[in-house]
Design a protein around this motif. Structure first.
Motif, PDB file in Angstrom:
ATOM      1  N   VAL A 183       0.854  -1.186   0.000  1.00  0.00           N
ATOM      2  CA  VAL A 183       0.000   0.000   0.000  1.00  0.00           C
ATOM      3  C   VAL A 183       0.887   1.232   0.000  1.00  0.00           C
ATOM      4  O   VAL A 183       1.771   1.368   0.851  1.00  0.00           O
ATOM      5  N   ASP A 184       0.688   2.113  -0.963  1.00  0.00           N
ATOM      6  CA  ASP A 184       1.514   3.308  -1.106  1.00  0.00           C
ATOM      7  C   ASP A 184       0.649   4.512  -1.435  1.00  0.00           C
ATOM      8  O   ASP A 184      -0.372   4.364  -2.080  1.00  0.00           O
ATOM      9  N   LEU A 187       2.264  -7.488   9.086  1.00  0.00           N
ATOM     10  CA  LEU A 187       1.699  -6.156   8.881  1.00  0.00           C
ATOM     11  C   LEU A 187       0.244  -6.279   8.455  1.00  0.00           C
ATOM     12  O   LEU A 187      -0.104  -7.174   7.689  1.00  0.00           O
ATOM     13  N   ALA A 207       9.450  10.145   5.191  1.00  0.00           N
ATOM     14  CA  ALA A 207       9.978   9.270   4.150  1.00  0.00           C
ATOM     15  C   ALA A 207      10.282  10.025   2.865  1.00  0.00           C
ATOM     16  O   ALA A 207       9.876  11.176   2.691  1.00  0.00           O
ATOM     17  N   ASP A 241       9.135   9.625  -0.003  1.00  0.00           N
ATOM     18  CA  ASP A 241       7.981   9.918  -0.869  1.00  0.00           C
ATOM     19  C   ASP A 241       7.082  10.983  -0.248  1.00  0.00           C
ATOM     20  O   ASP A 241       5.922  11.117  -0.625  1.00  0.00           O
ATOM     21  N   VAL A 259       6.775   2.953   8.320  1.00  0.00           N
ATOM     22  CA  VAL A 259       7.135   3.860   7.230  1.00  0.00           C
ATOM     23  C   VAL A 259       8.269   3.281   6.366  1.00  0.00           C
ATOM     24  O   VAL A 259       9.297   2.855   6.878  1.00  0.00           O
TER      25      VAL A 259
HETATM   26  N1  LIG Z   1       6.872   5.978   2.851  1.00  0.00           N
HETATM   27  C1  LIG Z   1       5.722   5.287   2.926  1.00  0.00           C
HETATM   28  N2  LIG Z   1       5.588   4.369   3.881  1.00  0.00           N
HETATM   29  C2  LIG Z   1       4.441   3.656   3.975  1.00  0.00           C
HETATM   30  C3  LIG Z   1       3.364   3.880   3.085  1.00  0.00           C
HETATM   31  C4  LIG Z   1       3.542   4.857   2.076  1.00  0.00           C
HETATM   32  O1  LIG Z   1       2.661   5.106   1.235  1.00  0.00           O
HETATM   33  N3  LIG Z   1       4.736   5.544   2.021  1.00  0.00           N
HETATM   34  N4  LIG Z   1       2.209   3.152   3.239  1.00  0.00           N
HETATM   35  C5  LIG Z   1       1.935   2.629   4.578  1.00  0.00           C
HETATM   36  C6  LIG Z   1       0.794   1.737   4.657  1.00  0.00           C
HETATM   37  S1  LIG Z   1      -0.743   2.443   4.608  1.00  0.00           S
HETATM   38  C7  LIG Z   1       0.948   0.397   4.900  1.00  0.00           C
HETATM   39  S2  LIG Z   1      -0.403  -0.589   5.194  1.00  0.00           S
HETATM   40  C8  LIG Z   1       2.271  -0.226   4.896  1.00  0.00           C
HETATM   41  C9  LIG Z   1       2.323  -1.327   3.884  1.00  0.00           C
HETATM   42  O2  LIG Z   1       3.596  -1.863   3.782  1.00  0.00           O
HETATM   43  P1  LIG Z   1       3.926  -2.793   2.538  1.00  0.00           P
HETATM   44  O3  LIG Z   1       3.594  -2.013   1.303  1.00  0.00           O
HETATM   45  O4  LIG Z   1       5.350  -3.168   2.651  1.00  0.00           O
HETATM   46  O5  LIG Z   1       3.010  -3.968   2.676  1.00  0.00           O
HETATM   47  O6  LIG Z   1       3.312   0.693   4.589  1.00  0.00           O
HETATM   48  C10 LIG Z   1       3.150   1.959   5.181  1.00  0.00           C
HETATM   49  N5  LIG Z   1       4.343   2.730   4.957  1.00  0.00           N
END
Ligand SMILES: Nc1nc2c(c(=O)[nH]1)N[C@H]1C(S)=C(S)[C@@H](COP(=O)(O)O)O[C@H]1N2
Ligand SMILES: [Mo]
Length: 506
Positions: free
Chosen positions: A229-230, A274, A316, A318, A364
């Motif tokens: 999820v990103d 997770l 992060a 991004d 993160v």
């Molecule tokens: N930098 C960053 N970290 C992030 C995210 C993101 O969009 N950007 N998404 C988060 C969300 S909502 C979740 S559920 C988890 C998912 O980790 P995965 O993609 O390794 O499963 O990362 C989290 N860390």
């Protein structure tokens, strides 16, 4: 009125669109699926400016499709910019009777637009050159500059121009795919870090394989296809050599670490599960992996935390950021390996945070800064209405079912309770009247090898004689303290789905 392609509005439109297609392909060819791709910054801007409720609704109704649509829209907009640049350059050239202007103008404006969007001065030639080349080709085919057109029919010239653009797109797409750094696990290189015990990785993975109630399509204990999820559809692409992490804010002394520093420290191999706060109750956004990394605690101690709110903001590459209690981070780790491979790009390469027992969103990825705060602040998702910074909701899911040859039905799935730990899974085949214990997979081992992993899921399995009439199966989990998973049903928005998973059989 001549018979030139570029003299008719339709012809100019066609050539501009062809230039846009070639330009997009050229950009992709030199960047691959990376933030320097001309559509990427547009996609980010769209995602950031979308109201929280729209994003949330899109996530719960469309899943990742919403994100793909957003990327498509961004690509279309980037194409529109190039097409407008080409059209303006062609028209200005014709008005001023300047034969060089259409090509030069298309190149310069497309380059400038790309630089403004991506900040990449050299890579901006990627879209500029092919877009200008298509305009030049159209001029050439029109026989400009007094020479005779090599192709007499206007329709054929149009087709040739479009054909050239489609050819460029095909080549550019293939080149870009070659260049794209794989986002997922399978293609990641094998881990090799001075501080990591790789034999221990192999041993733990072997234990997980043995412990797995491996049958049918039950989710294996170490996920084969870890969900992602990103906030952006195009992940950051970071070189470990350029990366660093700093601990800043309310600390006695700022600490900065680079990749070498981290992989040289004593690492541990930890199973951590997770779960995304946005997933549906019986969804597929809970996964487990064996992570290699270093504990955060000693680094925080080195910096000397002096937080007024006992809270921390992780930031992060991004531009993602999440805030939560610093105590949760103290038990966490900075992971650079996943299942014996180098942490894949899609999961946060080079380094991500793991915050045991807490919703996925605070774990993160592409971590760049640990900012110790003095006052509470909202994270990215909390600004959009979510409340996903706390411990996960416990859940037992029903993902597997099969009929055995003796007529019995076997059901199963994963159960997860964060740091509360899964003690038992109970199954009812009469809609919740009576309950029986399911069989559980053994607990995965702790990082130290001593006792069970603190934050890993388990599998459950239950086989029964299905009644000939309709019946409802209900599944619930009991944590290590003996607390039953709450029955009250809620949607995932804003603080995670809850309730008992059930299924009706006719
Ligand atoms: N930098 C960053 N970290 C992030 C995210 C993101 O969009 N950007 N998404 C988060 C969300 S909502 C979740 S559920 C988890 C998912 O980790 P995965 O993609 O390794 O499963 O990362 C989290 N860390
Ligand atoms: Mo998430």
């Amino acid at each position: 009125m001549t018979d030139d392609l570029l003299d008719s509005p339709g012809g100019r439109l066609l050539v501009s669109v062809a230039a846009a297609i070639a330009g997009l392909a050229g950009s992709y060819a030199v960047t691959g699926y990376a933030p320097a791709f001309i559509a990427s910054p547009i996609e980010r801007t769209l995602a950031r400016s979308m109201p929280g409720i729209v994003v949330s609704t899109a996530i719960s109704t469309l899943g990742s499709l919403g994100q793909q649509l957003n990327l498509l829209l961004a690509i279309a907009l980037a194409g529109l910019f190039i097409a407008l640049a080409a059209r303006a350059a062609i028209l200005t050239g014709q008005l001023t009777n300047n034969r060089a202007l259409p090509v030069v103008g298309t190149a310069v404006v497309t380059w400038a637009v790309s630089v403004v969007l991506t900040g990449e001065v050299v890579l901006a030639a990627g879209p500029a050159v092919p877009a200008a080349a298509v305009v030049g080709l159209a001029q050439l085919l029109d026989g400009f500059g007094g020479s005779v057109s090599p192709i007499s029919s206007k329709r054929r010239r149009a087709l040739s121009t479009v054909g050239a653009a489609i050819g460029a797109a095909t080549v550019g797409y293939a080149a870009g795919n070659q260049r794209s750094v794989a986002a997922t696990g399978d293609d990641a290189p094998v881990l090799n870090a001075p501080g990591a015990d790789l034999d221990d990785v192999d041993e733990k993975l072997a234990v997980a394989a043995e412990s797995s109630l491996g049958f049918g399509d039950i989710d294996p204990l170490v996920s084969e296809n870890f969900y992602e999820v990103d906030i952006n559809s195009i992940d950051p692409q970071i070189s470990a050599a350029d990366w660093s992490l700093s601990i800043t804010g309310a600390v006695e002394e700022e600490v900065t670490l680079d990749y070498e520093d981290i992989i040289e420290m004593d690492a541990e191999n930890r199973f951590v599960t997770l779960r995304c706060v946005g997933e549906s109750l019986n969804g597929y956004k809970t996964d487990n992996a064996l992570w290699t990394g270093v504990p955060v605690d000693s680094l925080l101690e080195e910096a000397g935390v002096q937080s007024g709110c006992e809270c921390v903001m992780l930031r992060a590459e991004d531009d993602y950021y999440e805030e939560f209690p610093i105590d949760a981070l103290r038990g966490g780790m900075l992971a650079y390996g996943m299942n014996g491979k180098i942490l894949p790009r899609g999961h946060g390469y080079p380094v991500r945070a793991l915050v045991p027992g807490h919703w996925g969103e605070v774990n993160v990825k592409w971590l760049s800064e640990i900012e110790v705060l003095d006052e509470e602040a909202d994270g990215y998702w909390e600004k959009r209405g979510w409340q996903g910074t706390g411990p996960v909701n416990p859940v037992a899911k029903l993902h597997h079912e099969s009929m055995l040859s003796d007529g019995r039905r076997r059901i199963g799935g994963p159960a997860y309770a964060g740091l509360r730990g899964v003690k038992r899974v109970e199954v009812s085949t009469d809609g919740g009247e009576t309950w029986a214990d399911a069989t559980l997979s053994d607990q995965l081992p702790a990082a130290s090898g001593d006792g069970p992993a603190a934050d890993a899921w388990r599998q459950w399995e239950y086989t029964y004689d299905p009644p000939s009439s309709g019946h409802t199966v209900v599944v619930r989990m009991v944590d290590q303290r003996g607390e039953v998973q709450p029955e009250t049903e809620t949607d995932s928005y804003p603080s995670g789905a809850s309730g008992w998973v059930s299924k009706q059989y006719s």
